[in-house]
Each structure stands twice: as C-alpha cells, then as structure tokens.
Design an enzyme around this catalytic site. Structure first.
Site, mmCIF file in Angstrom:
data_model
loop_
_atom_site.group_PDB
_atom_site.id
_atom_site.type_symbol
_atom_site.label_atom_id
_atom_site.label_comp_id
_atom_site.label_asym_id
_atom_site.label_seq_id
_atom_site.Cartn_x
_atom_site.Cartn_y
_atom_site.Cartn_z
ATOM 1 N N HIS A 278 -7.490 127.007 92.765
ATOM 2 C CA HIS A 278 -7.176 126.705 94.152
ATOM 3 C C HIS A 278 -6.919 128.015 94.924
ATOM 4 O O HIS A 278 -7.472 128.238 96.006
ATOM 5 C CB HIS A 278 -5.954 125.775 94.217
ATOM 6 C CG HIS A 278 -5.375 125.601 95.584
ATOM 7 N ND1 HIS A 278 -5.624 124.493 96.365
ATOM 8 C CD2 HIS A 278 -4.574 126.407 96.332
ATOM 9 C CE1 HIS A 278 -4.994 124.637 97.519
ATOM 10 N NE2 HIS A 278 -4.344 125.784 97.522
ATOM 11 N N GLU A 279 -6.096 128.889 94.340
ATOM 12 C CA GLU A 279 -5.811 130.170 95.008
ATOM 13 C C GLU A 279 -7.074 131.011 95.126
ATOM 14 O O GLU A 279 -7.282 131.714 96.117
ATOM 15 C CB GLU A 279 -4.730 130.945 94.251
ATOM 16 C CG GLU A 279 -3.389 130.221 94.127
ATOM 17 C CD GLU A 279 -2.849 129.681 95.436
ATOM 18 O OE1 GLU A 279 -3.067 130.313 96.478
ATOM 19 O OE2 GLU A 279 -2.224 128.600 95.415
ATOM 20 N N HIS A 282 -8.963 130.119 98.169
ATOM 21 C CA HIS A 282 -8.494 130.819 99.374
ATOM 22 C C HIS A 282 -9.057 132.236 99.423
ATOM 23 O O HIS A 282 -9.483 132.713 100.464
ATOM 24 C CB HIS A 282 -6.956 130.939 99.346
ATOM 25 C CG HIS A 282 -6.237 129.656 99.636
ATOM 26 N ND1 HIS A 282 -6.499 128.884 100.732
ATOM 27 C CD2 HIS A 282 -5.237 129.029 98.961
ATOM 28 C CE1 HIS A 282 -5.686 127.824 100.730
ATOM 29 N NE2 HIS A 282 -4.921 127.891 99.658
ATOM 30 N N GLU A 358 -6.423 124.358 103.084
ATOM 31 C CA GLU A 358 -5.894 123.867 101.805
ATOM 32 C C GLU A 358 -6.823 122.818 101.191
ATOM 33 O O GLU A 358 -7.035 122.797 99.985
ATOM 34 C CB GLU A 358 -4.495 123.287 101.999
ATOM 35 C CG GLU A 358 -3.447 124.315 102.399
ATOM 36 C CD GLU A 358 -3.303 125.439 101.386
ATOM 37 O OE1 GLU A 358 -3.594 125.218 100.190
ATOM 38 O OE2 GLU A 358 -2.908 126.543 101.800
HETATM 39 ZN ZN ZN Z 1 -3.339 126.781 98.984
#
Ligand code: ZN
Length: 423
Positions: A278-279, A282, A358
């Site tokens: 997930h990171e 980003h 997100e």
């Molecule tokens: Zn996030």
C-alpha cells in the site's frame, strides 16, 4: 464593544461545541447499513463486545475533541486581540530589548508561549484519553518532551516566516500575498526535503528494518515496484503507542517508506507485506508530489483570501482588535486565525483528494500482493488496535478522514476476494 464581541465569541464557541456534542453523541447512528451486516467489514464479526463499545466510546470523544480544538485556537487568537494582549506582547518586546531586530523574535516568543499554554489543557486531555483507552503507552515526561519539541520547532519555523512576511507587507501593501507565496514554494519544498532526515528524528529513532528475513521479503516486493532498497525504514514507536501505522515521507533522495515497529510486532509477514505494498503504491504513484502541488495551489488562493480578509477586518474592527494597520506585527494573531480558518474550511477538499489517493494505494496493494485474506485481516487488526470507527458519522468523515472509512476499504477488498475466487 470589545467586551461584547468577546462575550459573543465565547458564546458562539459554546453553542458550536454543544451542537457537535449533540451531533456526535445523540444524532449520529453507529449502526451499519444493513447490506454490510455480517460481512468482513462489520466490526461485530471481528471485535468482541467490549472492543466494540470501547471503540464507539473512544471515537465519539476523540471526534468531539477534534471538532473543538481548531475553533478553540481561533477563539484564543481572537481574545488575544480583543483584550489587547497582542499590543502588550509588542510593548514588552520593545521595552525588554533595545535592538530593533530583536523585537519581532521576542514578540513572537510571547505570543507563541501564550497560545501554547492556552491549548495545552486540551492536548493533555487528548493524551490522557488515549492513555485511558490503552492506545498511548507514552509516559508524561516523554509526552511533554514531544510537546516542547513541537513548541520550539513551531517557533523556529515562524521565526523564519514572520519577519519576511511583515517586511513584504511593508514593501508592498497590495502584492505581499503573491510575493509571500512565491517565497513559500522553495521553502515548502525545502521543509519537505529535510523533514524525514532532520525533523522526524527529533521525535523518534529511525533505522533499517531489524527483522532481516522480513526485510528480504519487503525488499523483493520493493524491487518489483522499482523502489531502491535504501528507502525503507523502521521507527521505534512501541514506547509511545499501541497503534499501528506506516507512511511515505520526504521528497527526492530523502523520500522513504517508514513502518512503525508496532506494525511489525503485531502483524504477520503476509499482512505487513500488504501494508508495505500500500505504501509502495503511494510512492510509485508519487502521491506526495501531487499533494504538494495541490497544497501550493490552494495556498496561493488562501494567501489572497487572507490578504482580503485581513484588510477587511482591520478596516471594520481595527479599533476593537487594537490593530491600526495590517502591516503592524500586532496583527499576527489575526493572520494565524484566518489561516487556521481557511485550512479548516478547505480540509473537506484536501481530505477528499487524500481519500482518493488511499483508495488508489489499496488497489495497487491488492493487485500486487493478490492476498485478500492478509489484506482484510490487517485492516481488521488496524481497526482493533486504534479502536477506530469503521463507519464514522458524515461530518467526521468529511472533516477528519484522510483515509476512507474501514467499512469501504474492507468491503472493496472483499469484492476483490469474491471476484477472484469465482474466476
Ligand atoms: Zn496510505
């Protein structure tokens, strides 16, 4: 007149607080829409009764504190002006030091100290609340130390900004907001650049991942996402909190992915890999840069509006606020107040953009790890650990949620799971 305005302001704050108390404690219905009942996003399926009621209770109080804290700041700055404190700080500065160059730093010190002490009780309530609910594990001295670092860091930052700002106001009464913004661009980029290497380490220790077997797995994943290995860090948070987190910070060569050690201690490797992915989402999609671009754009508009509002307030209420001229340093609390109001007013928009990012990162992560079970259980664990609300009331979501509510995030993963099971 000034006294009357003060009374009205306090009254307005109390009414506002009562409204939010009513909204959060009476009006908002914590029940899930029926179509979510019994799904993996339904907290009743993964929290026990005690955790459920604690999370509702804790979230309600947290949300109330959130909605009270920013307007309290406005009230404090407003009263500082009305009661002539800003004028007094300036006089103290002029009386205590001879040198003209030192007047602004001394004035700023008194103003910062006063504002810091005025909001300290609410910060303390917030801290002790999170201790009561076993989220925070921080000792009082350690908390106080963080507060003091906050204070000095803020002071140092404003010490750079304020003299330049008021110099610009004196030089160009009509265009200071534009020149100020132009200078803020490199300043913002510089601060973003030094944040992970200079500012964050003031609060906590950062180091390469300790668990070497896990590190290998994470670096394999990072390699797949084309992220160089030296950009992954662990930070010691266990002595401060039970909550889990991971984030991306910094720009250019200082860009990095940071994992709280609490996350590493409490999740399985598979779950951690999902959080990492997930990171990485980003990182790969450069969300930080989009964020900075959006922020800079919004701050141009914000500074212009501040310029207009300051002139209006000084023209209309200069006597009551004891400001004869915008470019007099005495107007600084007004500047702070307007900036804080505009930030609050624009937070629904910035939160919306953040929630979109997100969602993108979640999608990226599940596509990369293809392990919906690890993903869903990691989110359930995050919810349990932070005692967070799966389905927050509307106004809380709009003003407070930089991430989509867990209800949406888990449901999306469940959809993915169902879709790929049948394929
Ligand atoms: Zn996030």
């Amino acid at each position: 007149m000034a006294r009357k305005m003060g009374v009205y302001a306090v009254l307005a704050f109390v009414l506002y607080g009562l409204f939010f108390y009513w909204y959060l404690f009476q009006f908002a219905d914590p029940k899930l829409p029926f179509e979510y009942e019994g799904t993996k996003a339904d907290p009743a399926t993964f929290l026990n009764g005690r955790e459920l009621s604690l999370s509702e209770e804790y979230s309600k109080i947290r949300n109330l504190l959130f909605f009270l804290s920013t307007p309290l700041e406005w009230l404090i700055y407003f009263l500082i002006l009305l009661f002539g404190l800003s004028k007094a700080f300036k006089r103290w500065a002029e009386d205590s030091v001879k040198h003209k160059l030192l007047h602004t730093p001394v004035y700023l010190f008194w103003l910062s100290l006063f504002a810091f002490i005025a909001v300290l009780p609410l910060s303390y309530i917030s801290f002790s609340l999170s201790k009561t609910y076993h989220i925070s594990t921080q000792s009082f001295p350690s908390w106080m130390k963080d507060e003091l670092i906050d204070f000095w860091l803020n002071y140092a930052t404003w010490l750079i900004i304020v003299p330049v700002l008021y110099w610009l106001m004196r030089k160009s009464q009509k265009r200071w907001w534009l020149y100020g913004w132009l200078l803020s661009v490199p300043f913002t980029l510089f601060m973003m650049f030094i944040q992970p290497v200079i500012i964050d380490p003031l609060y906590n220790d950062f180091y390469p991942l300790k668990d070497k077997a896990l590190e290998t797995k994470i670096l394999t994943l990072a390699d797949k996402a084309h992220i160089p290995a030296e950009h992954v860090f662990e930070v010691n948070m266990a002595e401060k909190t039970n909550a889990m987190n991971a984030y991306v910070a910094g720009i250019g060569s200082n860009a990095r992915i940071v994992l709280w050690d609490t996350t590493l201690n409490k999740l399985s490797d598979e779950q951690i890999l999902f959080i990492m992915a997930h990171e990485m989402g980003h990182y790969v999609e450069k969300h930080i840069y989009w964020g900075i671009a959006g922020y800079l754009l919004l701050s141009l508009l914000g500074l212009y509006v501040t310029y207009r509002m300051m002139n209006w307030a000084v023209d209309r209420f200069g006597k009551e606020l004891k400001i004869s001229d915008t470019k007099d340093i005495r107007s600084l609390p007004l500047f702070y107040m307007i900036i804080s109001m505009l930030l609050f007013a624009s937070s629904p928009l910035s939160n919306l953009v953040s929630r979109y990012q997100e969602t993108r990162a979640d999608t990226y992560a599940i596509e990369m790890t293809k392990n919906p079970d690890a993903a869903i259980t990691s989110f359930q664990e995050l919810t349990r650990n932070g005692l967070s609300q799966v389905n927050p009331p509307m106004l809380v979501k709009i003003f407070r949620y930089t991430h989509p509510p867990m209800l949406d995030r888990i449901s999306k993963l469940e959809e993915y799971e169902v879709k790929h099971r049948t394929e």
